[in-house]
Design an enzyme around this catalytic site. Structure first.
Site, PDB file in Angstrom:
ATOM      1  N   GLU A   1       0.800  -1.219   0.000  1.00  0.00           N
ATOM      2  CA  GLU A   1       0.000   0.000   0.000  1.00  0.00           C
ATOM      3  C   GLU A   1       0.837   1.276   0.000  1.00  0.00           C
ATOM      4  OE1 GLU A   1      -4.043  -0.133   2.015  1.00  0.00           O
ATOM      5  OE2 GLU A   1      -2.894  -1.473   3.291  1.00  0.00           O
TER       6      GLU A   1
ATOM      7  N   SER B   1      -6.681  -1.635   0.689  1.00  0.00           N
ATOM      8  CA  SER B   1      -6.664  -1.253  -0.727  1.00  0.00           C
ATOM      9  C   SER B   1      -7.015  -2.414  -1.650  1.00  0.00           C
ATOM     10  CB  SER B   1      -5.293  -0.667  -1.129  1.00  0.00           C
ATOM     11  OG  SER B   1      -5.032   0.503  -0.396  1.00  0.00           O
TER      12      SER B   1
ATOM     13  N   ASP C   1     -16.973   1.582   6.489  1.00  0.00           N
ATOM     14  CA  ASP C   1     -17.592   1.068   5.268  1.00  0.00           C
ATOM     15  C   ASP C   1     -18.698   0.075   5.635  1.00  0.00           C
ATOM     16  OD1 ASP C   1     -15.591   2.513   4.037  1.00  0.00           O
ATOM     17  OD2 ASP C   1     -14.340   0.758   3.640  1.00  0.00           O
TER      18      ASP C   1
ATOM     19  N   GLU D   1     -15.675  -2.749   7.300  1.00  0.00           N
ATOM     20  CA  GLU D   1     -14.415  -2.521   8.008  1.00  0.00           C
ATOM     21  C   GLU D   1     -14.311  -1.058   8.420  1.00  0.00           C
ATOM     22  OE1 GLU D   1     -10.702  -2.106   5.347  1.00  0.00           O
ATOM     23  OE2 GLU D   1     -11.926  -3.610   4.323  1.00  0.00           O
TER      24      GLU D   1
ATOM     25  N   ASN E   1     -11.604   2.148   8.766  1.00  0.00           N
ATOM     26  CA  ASN E   1     -10.345   2.648   8.211  1.00  0.00           C
ATOM     27  C   ASN E   1      -9.919   3.874   9.008  1.00  0.00           C
ATOM     28  OD1 ASN E   1      -8.300   3.764   6.589  1.00  0.00           O
ATOM     29  ND2 ASN E   1      -9.203   2.894   4.733  1.00  0.00           N
TER      30      ASN E   1
ATOM     31  N   SER F   1     -10.474  11.148  -3.262  1.00  0.00           N
ATOM     32  CA  SER F   1     -10.816  10.119  -2.280  1.00  0.00           C
ATOM     33  C   SER F   1     -12.147  10.429  -1.605  1.00  0.00           C
ATOM     34  CB  SER F   1      -9.713  10.003  -1.227  1.00  0.00           C
ATOM     35  OG  SER F   1      -8.523   9.507  -1.786  1.00  0.00           O
TER      36      SER F   1
END
Length: 327
Positions: free
Chosen positions: A15, A164, A274, A286, A288, A297
């Site tokens: 990442e 990602s 999410d 999940e 983040n 973004s």
């Protein structure tokens, strides 16, 4: 006098390429009138800072930048490493020992949220809906037939401590399961296999300061790919709709769930949660704690849709965490 801000990027995982894009985004957003900004790259072989096109070493003993004219003391670290060591709590623990304030969740919250299996099962205890899952370490003895019997096909196989969508596979047949597991183990030392949930995928950003709680508009993620994979995320194979096309009731519910997550994991800075909405029920995918920060973004999209601007948001987070640390 301006504060010296280090935008910390790079890391030890695949990442790092995404982290570089986020670093560039954050640098473009930050208020150059308020801060002197340094791009600090963390790699396995060295920690360096770019100053006037020159590469300078960062002293790991005190997190200062070594230059020909002397050492530069960093007042605040804005962490935008996706993956280890900036998203899993390692870097946070190091900065805590040096008493350097930073932008993200602390060591414990970062460690919990970085581990998908631990985080989802932790939040499940507080009433969150999550997918059924199986956890595998390299030492786990597993039977693919038993896993399929428990979860049913299709399933998602992914690195448990990664992001990602690297090495993430949607598996539709038993024949493809082993190769998907092997691929995930190529990215991390543990793997999570999750049951498939059909629905609308959305994501919600949130941050809290001493003065206020900010729950950002939701973004709806629409892709023709099998799932929101790397190509969808970074190659434009997706439609991102902000604000999401959802009834106010479900929007408010997901914002409330995101706010609850923030408090339960004792988050700091900006997080993103999410979800997938299936038959009207939100399922957590999940959490983040170092979300992407390129100009396109999710978080910058949501900030813009809220009528705010990223420069003010970043300054607000920096000043809030800096003042808390100074007390």
């Amino acid at each position: 006098m301006k504060k010296n801000i280090a935008i910390v990027w790079g890391g030890y995982s695949s990442e790092s390429v995404v982290s570089e894009k986020s670093m560039q985004g954050i640098y473009s957003f930050m208020d150059k009138n308020l801060y002197d900004i340094y791009k600090v790259k963390i790699a396995r072989d060295s920690w360096t800072a770019e100053i006037d096109g020159q590469e300078c070493l960062v002293d790991k003993n005190d997190f200062t930048i070594q230059t020909a004219g002397g050492r530069i003391k960093i007042d605040f670290a804005y962490i935008t490493i996706h993956g280890t060591p900036g998203e899993d709590g390692h870097l946070q623990g190091y900065l805590d020992m040096l008493n350097v304030p930073y932008s993200t969740c602390g060591m414990m919250a970062s460690a919990i949220t970085f581990n998908k299996f631990v985080c989802n099962n932790f939040l499940k205890n507080f009433g969150f809906n999550v997918a059924k899952s199986v956890y595998l370490s390299r030492e786990t003895k597993y039977d693919i037939a038993e896993i399929i019997d428990y979860l049913n096909l299709p399933v998602f196989v992914k690195p448990n401590t990664g992001g990602s969508s690297f090495a993430t596979t949607k598996v539709k047949s038993r024949e493809n399961m082993q190769s998907a597991i092997d691929s995930a183990f190529g990215e991390a030392s543990d793997v999570i296999i999750e049951s498939f949930i059909s629905g609308r995928e959305v994501t919600c950003g949130c941050y809290k300061t001493k003065e206020r709680v900010v729950l950002l508009p939701l973004t709806e993620v629409v892709t023709q790919n099998e799932f929101f994979d790397y190509n969808a995320k970074y190659m434009g194979q997706v439609e991102e709709i902000t604000p999401a096309r959802l009834p106010e009731e479900i929007t408010a519910r997901i914002q409330a769930l995101t706010s609850k997550i923030y408090d339960l994991v004792d988050a700091k800075g900006i997080i993103r949660a999410d979800f997938i909405i299936s038959d009207g029920t939100p399922y957590l995918l999940e959490v983040n704690t170092t979300p992407g920060m390129t100009a396109t973004s999710f978080i910058p999209q949501q900030v813009k849709a809220a009528g705010m601007n990223m420069t003010d948001v970043l300054s607000e987070i920096i000043e809030n965490e800096y003042l808390k640390n100074a007390k």
